[in-house]
Design an enzyme around this catalytic site. Structure first.
Site, mmCIF file in Angstrom:
data_model
loop_
_atom_site.group_PDB
_atom_site.id
_atom_site.type_symbol
_atom_site.label_atom_id
_atom_site.label_comp_id
_atom_site.label_asym_id
_atom_site.label_seq_id
_atom_site.Cartn_x
_atom_site.Cartn_y
_atom_site.Cartn_z
ATOM 1 N N THR A 89 0.793 -1.230 0.000
ATOM 2 C CA THR A 89 0.000 0.000 0.000
ATOM 3 C C THR A 89 0.835 1.296 0.000
ATOM 4 O O THR A 89 0.564 2.202 -0.793
ATOM 5 C CB THR A 89 -0.940 0.003 1.225
ATOM 6 O OG1 THR A 89 -1.863 -1.066 1.050
ATOM 7 C CG2 THR A 89 -1.701 1.296 1.354
ATOM 8 N N LYS A 171 -7.128 4.680 5.625
ATOM 9 C CA LYS A 171 -5.738 4.470 6.043
ATOM 10 C C LYS A 171 -4.961 5.776 5.980
ATOM 11 O O LYS A 171 -5.025 6.485 4.964
ATOM 12 C CB LYS A 171 -5.035 3.491 5.087
ATOM 13 C CG LYS A 171 -5.511 2.060 5.161
ATOM 14 C CD LYS A 171 -4.677 1.199 4.218
ATOM 15 C CE LYS A 171 -5.161 -0.243 4.202
ATOM 16 N NZ LYS A 171 -4.412 -1.068 3.240
ATOM 17 N N ASP A 315 -9.226 -3.556 0.677
ATOM 18 C CA ASP A 315 -8.023 -4.290 1.096
ATOM 19 C C ASP A 315 -8.301 -5.111 2.349
ATOM 20 O O ASP A 315 -7.949 -6.288 2.419
ATOM 21 C CB ASP A 315 -6.874 -3.311 1.345
ATOM 22 C CG ASP A 315 -5.576 -4.016 1.714
ATOM 23 O OD1 ASP A 315 -5.049 -4.758 0.864
ATOM 24 O OD2 ASP A 315 -5.088 -3.843 2.845
ATOM 25 N N HIS A 363 -2.081 -2.134 -5.546
ATOM 26 C CA HIS A 363 -1.541 -3.484 -5.750
ATOM 27 C C HIS A 363 -2.739 -4.399 -5.969
ATOM 28 O O HIS A 363 -3.872 -3.996 -5.704
ATOM 29 C CB HIS A 363 -0.736 -3.965 -4.531
ATOM 30 C CG HIS A 363 -1.483 -3.862 -3.230
ATOM 31 N ND1 HIS A 363 -2.489 -4.729 -2.868
ATOM 32 C CD2 HIS A 363 -1.408 -2.953 -2.226
ATOM 33 C CE1 HIS A 363 -2.979 -4.369 -1.690
ATOM 34 N NE2 HIS A 363 -2.354 -3.288 -1.284
HETATM 35 ZN ZN LIG Z 1 -3.126 -5.159 1.892
#
Ligand SMILES: [Zn+2]
Length: 555
Positions: A89, A171, A315, A363
């Site tokens: 990340t 995040k 995620d 990702h």
């Molecule tokens: Zn992750």
């Protein structure tokens, strides 16, 4: 005679001054910032852990206003990849916005071993700033470890700091790194028993009123409700059965099956943090992004603003339930609705055709290896627990020194270089010896040394990706590559980090002002995004950018 001459000179000066003033006025009125035909707002969207195939797998479940609107009206780069490892990340968000790779921007992982202070550091942590909006240390964050500029930084410099930049994500690293060094603000979500959006003194001394209002609106509280599938679960034919052995689930619920009572489960799952692993985390992010557009007047004038939004919940859901779960399918169906809501808001506030959006990921992720095994695909788990002890025993036997391996993290081995020197050894010899030893371990596919990365130029394959991720100052002495689909992780849920296609192949969609309609299968790489947006805006490329502008995307 002399006086008359002086008078003429004076008159001439005045008249020319007058003329100059007129010219200056005209120039001011048509200043490049005010008259240009740039988008009023660039919205960068990073969907955390979004694999490319989610666009195609769930296509029939998506409406016309979200992902499919971007595809139908904009440009779809179908063969877009990360061109470095590790695919995590922190590096992912940084690479999207800086247009380069960890080799240059320095964000080599989420956490990494700092060779100088001999400690693990977190990519966004900063002890020199204080939390804003909480007493907790969750706000002690800044982009100080990122060594190059983002396109949003370049837009700020170009517009004499008149174009705003705001970063938003659950995040901290998903908000802070994209927003760059010069951002007006980055906001992230602090769960636990607070459930509020916070920031750091890097940006401000106090939260603005609109953030305070949002935090007291009990929006987060409203999402602590039942999570059931958006459509009838029997129609979710694009994912595995709901009850299986490949999913983690929440504490306090025996089976990882729908429905989930989030209010009840929140007690055993860190309070408001449970929202992060549900699609409602993305809905809350959308609510906050909309509040930011409104509160900060983004896209209100002709000077381009940048809103960096990262959807982190995808995620957490992937890590918990795996990429083939009903939970992932439902999360993407609901994210599609959130995107539709965001685009509709932008249509009415900024104006249809007045803003530009790109969407990508930080990702991808691997199918749960235990699931792959069950359908005969080679996959599995590597146990790194004893690796350091094992390697140090090998080195002691070979060279006689104790604890020469200092740290192993992110599939990189860090050596105690002082000890290597004290033993009279050549660093590259020790690296080579470890590489040969590592290669004899099960499921280690390839091993390269830091010296090789610094002395050889690779332009293809996993070696190129390792090199693009290798930062001479910060990265390790030996780089390990595992067999395909072998991960160091629990037996349930998905993870990421490798150079394989499941981790590197991610969506890249552009749409809105200045963007052509079309698609390509030509390979594009993540660092191409920032130079493309810079080119669209006519601003400098980020200072370390190594990607190329995708000219065929721009109208
Ligand atoms: Zn992750």
């Amino acid at each position: 005679m002399k006086n008359i001459f002086s008078l003429i000179v004076v008159l001439f000066i005045f008249s020319s001054c007058g003329a100059q003033n007129t010219t200056t006025d005209v120039k001011t009125e048509t200043s490049i910032l005010e008259s240009n035909d740039n988008p009023k707002l660039v919205v960068g969207i990073v969907v955390d852990q979004m694999r490319y195939d989610y666009l195609t797998r769930f296509e029939s479940k998506f409406g016309d206003g979200g992902f499919n609107r971007m595809i139908n009206e904009g440009f779809n780069c179908k063969n877009n990849h990360f061109n470095y490892v590790p695919t995590y990340t922190g590096p992912g968000h940084t690479s999207v916005y800086t247009g380069t790779t960890p080799k240059y921007h320095g964000i080599i992982g989420n956490n990494w071993y700092d060779k100088e202070i001999k400690e693990m550091v977190y990519c966004a942590a900063d002890d020199n700033v204080t939390s804003i909006g909480t007493e907790d240390k969750a706000g002690k964050m800044s982009p100080h470890r990122m060594q190059t500029t983002t396109f949003s930084d370049e837009n700020r410099l170009f517009t004499q700091m008149k174009g705003k930049t705001i970063g938003v994500a659950l995040k901290d690293r998903g908000a802070i790194l994209p927003a760059g060094h010069t951002a007006n603000a980055a906001y992230w979500f602090h769960g636990r028993d607070e459930g509020s959006w916070i920031s750091s003194s890097f940006y401000m001394n106090a939260l603005p009123q609109w953030v305070k209002d949002f935090n007291t609106s009990e929006k987060a509280e409203s999402y602590l409700k039942e999570w059931d599938t958006f459509y009838d679960i029997s129609t979710y034919t694009e994912s595995g059965v709901d009850e299986n052995t490949f999913e983690g689930g929440f504490k306090g619920k025996e089976k990882a099956t729908f429905p989930y009572d989030l209010k009840a489960l929140s007690k055993d799952n860190r309070g408001f943090d449970i929202l992060k692993a549900t699609p409602y985390g993305n809905s809350l992010t959308t609510d906050f992004a909309i509040a930011a557009i409104n509160g900060e007047d983004l896209g209100k004038d002709k000077i381009t603003d940048v809103l960096a939004v990262s959807y982190s919940a995808t995620d957490y859901v992937g890590h918990n339930f795996g990429v083939n779960s009903k939970e992932i399918e439902d999360t993407y169906i609901r994210l599609d609705k959130d995107l539709e809501r965001l685009f509709q808001y932008l249509d009415t506030t900024v104006g249809q055709g007045e803003y530009t959006v790109f969407l990508t990921a930080d990702h991808g992720a691997v199918d749960v290896p235990s699931y792959l095994n069950s359908v005969k695909v080679p996959a599995g788990y590597v146990d790194n627990k004893d690796r350091k002890v094992k390697l140090n025993a090998f080195l002691k036997e070979t060279y006689g020194g104790e604890d020469i391996v200092e740290n192993i993290s992110n599939d990189q081995i860090f050596l105690d270089r002082v000890k290597v020197k004290a033993l009279g050894l050549k660093l590259s010899d020790v690296q080579d010896a470890i590489a040969m030893e590592e290669l004899s371990y099960p499921n280690v596919s390839k091993v390269y040394t830091g010296t090789t990365m610094s002395t050889t130029s690779f332009s293809f394959g996993v070696e190129e990706l390792l090199q693009n991720g290798h930062n001479q100052k910060r990265s390790g002495d030996v780089l390990i590559v595992n067999d395909a689909a072998y991960i160091s992780y629990g037996k349930t849920g998905s993870t990421h980090g490798s150079a394989l296609n499941y981790d590197t192949h991610v969506p890249l969609l552009f749409f809105g002002k200045g963007i052509k309609h079309g698609q390509t299968f030509d390979k594009t790489v993540i660092p191409d995004i920032a130079p493309t947006i810079s080119a669209l805006l006519g601003v400098s490329f980020p200072n370390g950018a190594t990607g190329q502008p995708l000219g065929y995307v721009i109208d």
